[in-house]
Design an enzyme around this catalytic site. Structure first.
Site: not given
Length: 385
Positions: A144, A172-174, A177
């Site tokens: 991230d 950014c991970d969120t 996803g």
């Protein structure tokens, strides 16, 4: 509530840590059955991540608990003949396969798209990676923090004195996803019409740049390079954080009527008549002067008092809360956003997890089971670890 939209959908989930598990958590909340395929003995790295050393030791770290309630877990070694046979059987009966390895890793294990499609022509295969499956950066490692920097996000977070700053959670991970969950859901709808599966190649970098919205489009359309503005909104004024008697208050009086109402309520009805503040563009050009005038008036009451006064008259305004304060909001709790689920380990502990803010037919989406122990469902799927 009627049947959940994704009930009956089977997801084989090879992902770990956050972007992939966050995607499969969303799919689970909408009704899908999610089976985590984990490395024997080790499992998802998130099992050992979190602020509680005891939970980490139990392989039930807080980071894992947050994103994996309602899922099942099996242990498979994709390099062993037995593990490969079990994996292929699961893929053949699945609707969706998720993975977030580096680009090409699953293919090197013998499972490229052609092989997966041969096992299951209707399969929806979603590969989440930092940069996508093609291009000069496709093989580079990415977390991230790396994507936040490369996307330009950190260059506009903070003030001119503090930039660059990381956003305070793995955004950014969120985003990756969420975009993956959207892509999978769209692909399932498409397959319902066409009968065909597809390969979804998701780039976290591109998804993150897309999510930056006006920050990016203002540059692409108008050539205006974005700058860090701290707690101020570049598109309007007054719109940002202001000072009250006991702490900060967010105000977003982005419309002319809202600005005029704000000025009336704080006892400064003269401000809209000032040429410097008469319209949106003028207010943006004289933002600092306007903010000073507003802060002087707002210091006469507390943030909570102003929140009530302004919101009742249609001016968007609210206090700035800590995470514990946000979770304690009656608004959040009344909608069933938080759910207590049993802890799968020993004892009678429970763990509180979040939903996703969606209510269907009056019922909030929530997990109906605990985060699984590593390999908890091996026997159910005929797997020997």
């Amino acid at each position: 509530m009627r049947q959940l939209p994704l009930e009956g959908v089977k997801v084989v989930d090879l992902t770990n840590v956050l972007a992939g598990p966050y995607c499969s958590y969303q799919l689970m909340l909408f009704g899908a059955q999610v089976v985590k395929v984990e490395i024997p003995g080790n499992g998802d790295l998130a099992r050992r991540l979190g602020p509680d050393p005891e939970l980490n030791q139990e392989q039930m770290g807080a980071s894992f608990l947050a994103q994996n309630a309602g899922k099942k877990s099996v242990e498979l070694d994709l390099k062993s003949p037995e593990g490969r046979a079990a994996f292929e059987s699961m893929v053949a009966g699945a609707d969706v396969l998720l993975e977030n390895f580096r680009a090409g890793v699953l293919a090197r294990l013998g499972y490229d798209w052609d092989r997966l499609r041969a096992l299951n022509p209707g399969l929806i295969y979603c590969a989440i990676s930092g940069f996508g499956q093609s291009g000069p950066m496709s093989g580079a490692p990415a977390y991230d923090q790396i994507i936040q920097g490369l996307s330009g996000m950190m260059s506009v977070t903070g003030t001119p004195e503090t930039v660059p700053l990381r956003v305070g959670f793995p955004i950014c991970d969120t985003i990756g996803g969420l975009m993956a969950a959207l892509a999978v859901s769209a692909a399932l709808a498409g397959r319902h019409r066409s009968g065909h599966g597809c390969f979804l190649d998701l780039s976290m970098l591109e998804a993150s740049i897309s999510a930056m919205g006006w920050t990016v489009s203002n540059y692409l359309v108008s050539g205006v390079e974005p700058e860090p503005m701290g707690d101020q909104n570049a598109t309007a004024a007054p719109s940002g954080t202001f000072e009250t008697a006991d702490g900060p208050l967010n105000i977003a009086a982005n419309q002319q009527a809202q600005f005029e109402t704000l000025c009336r309520l704080i006892g400064r009805p003269d401000l809209p008549a000032d040429p410097r503040f008469a319209d949106r563009e003028s207010r943006k050009q004289h933002r600092q002067t306007l903010n000073h005038e507003l802060n002087q008036a707002l210091r006469g009451k507390t943030a909570r008092e102003w929140e009530g006064i302004l919101a009742r008259e249609g001016v968007p305004a609210a206090r700035i809360l800590t995470v514990p304060q946000a979770l304690a909001l009656d608004q959040v709790r009344r909608r069933g956003f938080l759910t207590d689920v049993p802890f799968a380990g020993a004892g009678e502990r429970h763990v509180t997890v979040t939903g996703n803010g969606v209510v269907i037919d009056g019922v909030p989406l929530r997990p109906h089971g605990p985060p699984p122990l590593l390999g908890q469902h091996n026997e159910e799927f005929g797997v020997t670890s």
